[in-house]
Design a protein around this motif. Structure first.
Motif, PDB file in Angstrom:
ATOM      1  N   GLU A  80     -12.424  10.710 -29.380  1.00 21.51           N
ATOM      2  CA  GLU A  80     -12.232  10.321 -27.979  1.00 21.51           C
ATOM      3  C   GLU A  80     -11.767   8.867 -27.851  1.00 21.51           C
ATOM      4  O   GLU A  80     -12.143   8.003 -28.646  1.00 21.51           O
ATOM      5  CB  GLU A  80     -13.545  10.500 -27.185  1.00 21.51           C
ATOM      6  CG  GLU A  80     -14.100  11.899 -27.350  1.00 21.51           C
ATOM      7  CD  GLU A  80     -15.027  12.371 -26.247  1.00 21.51           C
ATOM      8  OE1 GLU A  80     -15.234  11.617 -25.276  1.00 21.51           O
ATOM      9  OE2 GLU A  80     -15.522  13.499 -26.384  1.00 21.51           O
TER      10      GLU A  80
ATOM     11  N   LYS B 215     -25.992  15.468 -27.959  1.00 24.74           N
ATOM     12  CA  LYS B 215     -24.938  14.505 -28.285  1.00 24.74           C
ATOM     13  C   LYS B 215     -25.496  13.106 -28.559  1.00 24.74           C
ATOM     14  O   LYS B 215     -24.735  12.145 -28.603  1.00 24.74           O
ATOM     15  CB  LYS B 215     -23.925  14.466 -27.138  1.00 24.74           C
ATOM     16  CG  LYS B 215     -23.074  15.737 -27.073  1.00 24.74           C
ATOM     17  CD  LYS B 215     -22.327  15.849 -25.766  1.00 24.74           C
ATOM     18  CE  LYS B 215     -21.294  16.982 -25.791  1.00 24.74           C
ATOM     19  NZ  LYS B 215     -20.035  16.607 -26.424  1.00 24.74           N
TER      20      LYS B 215
ATOM     21  N   VAL C 281     -17.360  12.369 -20.667  1.00 29.24           N
ATOM     22  CA  VAL C 281     -16.706  13.331 -19.788  1.00 29.24           C
ATOM     23  C   VAL C 281     -16.361  14.580 -20.593  1.00 29.24           C
ATOM     24  O   VAL C 281     -15.780  14.482 -21.677  1.00 29.24           O
ATOM     25  CB  VAL C 281     -15.433  12.718 -19.178  1.00 29.24           C
ATOM     26  CG1 VAL C 281     -14.746  13.709 -18.251  1.00 29.24           C
ATOM     27  CG2 VAL C 281     -15.784  11.431 -18.428  1.00 29.24           C
TER      28      VAL C 281
ATOM     29  N   GLU D 185     -15.663  15.407 -32.046  1.00 26.58           N
ATOM     30  CA  GLU D 185     -14.853  15.222 -30.835  1.00 26.58           C
ATOM     31  C   GLU D 185     -14.287  13.804 -30.852  1.00 26.58           C
ATOM     32  O   GLU D 185     -14.980  12.856 -30.475  1.00 26.58           O
ATOM     33  CB  GLU D 185     -15.688  15.420 -29.557  1.00 26.58           C
ATOM     34  CG  GLU D 185     -16.279  16.807 -29.399  1.00 26.58           C
ATOM     35  CD  GLU D 185     -16.859  17.067 -28.004  1.00 26.58           C
ATOM     36  OE1 GLU D 185     -16.869  16.126 -27.181  1.00 26.58           O
ATOM     37  OE2 GLU D 185     -17.306  18.198 -27.756  1.00 26.58           O
TER      38      GLU D 185
ATOM     39  N   ASP E 104     -17.575  11.601 -30.285  1.00 27.35           N
ATOM     40  CA  ASP E 104     -18.662  12.209 -29.514  1.00 27.35           C
ATOM     41  C   ASP E 104     -19.255  13.333 -30.374  1.00 27.35           C
ATOM     42  O   ASP E 104     -19.057  14.514 -30.096  1.00 27.35           O
ATOM     43  CB  ASP E 104     -18.099  12.733 -28.187  1.00 27.35           C
ATOM     44  CG  ASP E 104     -19.138  13.449 -27.358  1.00 27.35           C
ATOM     45  OD1 ASP E 104     -20.342  13.293 -27.632  1.00 27.35           O
ATOM     46  OD2 ASP E 104     -18.724  14.188 -26.431  1.00 27.35           O
TER      47      ASP E 104
HETATM   48 ZN    ZN Z   1     -16.840  14.675 -25.752  1.00 22.93          ZN
END
Ligand code: ZN
Length: 300
Positions: free
Chosen positions: A141, A189, A93, A139, A170
């Motif tokens: 998460e 990604k 997300v 990132e 991520d």
């Molecule tokens: Zn992310």
């Protein structure tokens, strides 16, 4: 319950020791259940994490009855693998924390912005990642792991579909992520090693409040991301309700729930991962994962 994969074997973990979930030691489990149980014997529990995730309530029952002396394996953090080594679906997300949406230059979305990390990028918690050409960013998460087939679940029942929570990175190559109009997120990604998760999968009952956990990203020991998961625009139950409104979620599926502010490409000047860096990603009550990096091949 804290569930992990240690030296390739499914284990449950208490403190710094683990109990193996496999083979003879579980023989008979599920067979001699209390009188009145309508559930038939299903034989020993599997040692395969994917099979266990599809049989999650039975694993939890089994673990709840384990004596302390069953935890007879010392846990070497470096020997832990991904708690879900081969998820069938991986949802992620974008822009789920208001300060991150703001730093990225967007107003908070009215619906979750969903992409995938293709499952071959999923790895264990302590890894070295070969940096592809481009600009690789971090990132941290929270990752929710699905524990039962779930289709069209309501938000107020959605936590019942969650096997547990784990920590994820991520990792994102921004050039390929943002190239093109409209941009496509998923390829940039999904480079090898771009989805480390772990160190363990922690069931929701282990937390005082699974909807509000401290989440922290550290680069070379410096805090670069810090927030609480209670800041999410779409909390875990809402994400599961909205995703399952469209398609069935399967045991072992991962939901990367978005990252807080503090990513490298929004720094001034922007900052990206290099071969010298060490990245630590941490969520309260779960633990931390650790990534190091090697330089891209010069001849590519
Ligand atoms: Zn992310």
């Amino acid at each position: 319950m804290r569930f992990g994969v240690l030296d390739g074997r499914a284990v449950v973990i208490k403190g710094d020791r683990a109990a193996a979930v496999s083979g003879d030691r579980t023989a008979g489990i599920g067979g001699d259940r209390a009188a009145g149980s309508a559930r038939p014997s299903q034989g020993p529990l599997s040692g395969d994490p994917a099979v266990l995730l599809a049989d999650w309530p039975r694993l939890r029952d089994w673990a709840a009855g384990l004596p302390d002396e069953a935890y007879d394996i010392p846990v070497d953090p470096a020997a832990l693998g991904a708690p879900v080594p081969h998820p069938r679906q991986v949802f992620a997300v974008a822009l789920n924390y208001p300060p991150h949406a703001a730093e990225a230059g967007y107003t908070p979305p009215e619906e979750p912005l969903v992409f995938t990390k293709f499952p071959t990028c999923i790895t264990g918690p302590e890894t070295t990642v070969a940096l592809p050409p481009g600009k690789v960013d971090w990132e941290v998460e929270l990752v929710a792991v699905i524990g039962r087939e779930t289709y069209r679940v309501s938000e107020d029942r959605a936590w019942q579909s969650v096997a547990g929570l784990t920590v994820g990175q991520d990792l994102s190559e921004r050039v390929s992520q943002l190239r093109g109009k409209p941009a496509q997120f998923s390829l940039g990604k999904s480079f090898p090693g771009f989805g480390p998760i772990g160190p363990v999968l922690v069931t929701p009952d282990e937390f005082d409040d699974p909807d509000d956990l401290e989440i922290t990203g550290l680069l070379n020991g410096e805090v670069v991301q810090h927030d609480r998961t209670g800041s999410m625009i779409f909390p875990v139950p809402e994400l599961i309700a909205r995703l399952s409104a469209v398609l069935p979620l399967l045991p072992g599926d991962l939901v990367f729930t978005g990252t807080p502010a503090g990513v490298g490409n929004r720094m001034n000047p922007p900052r990206y991962l290099t071969a010298a860096d060490e990245l630590v990603s941490r969520v309260e009550g779960i633990g931390e994962i650790r990534q190091r990096f090697t330089a891209p091949d010069d001849d590519r």
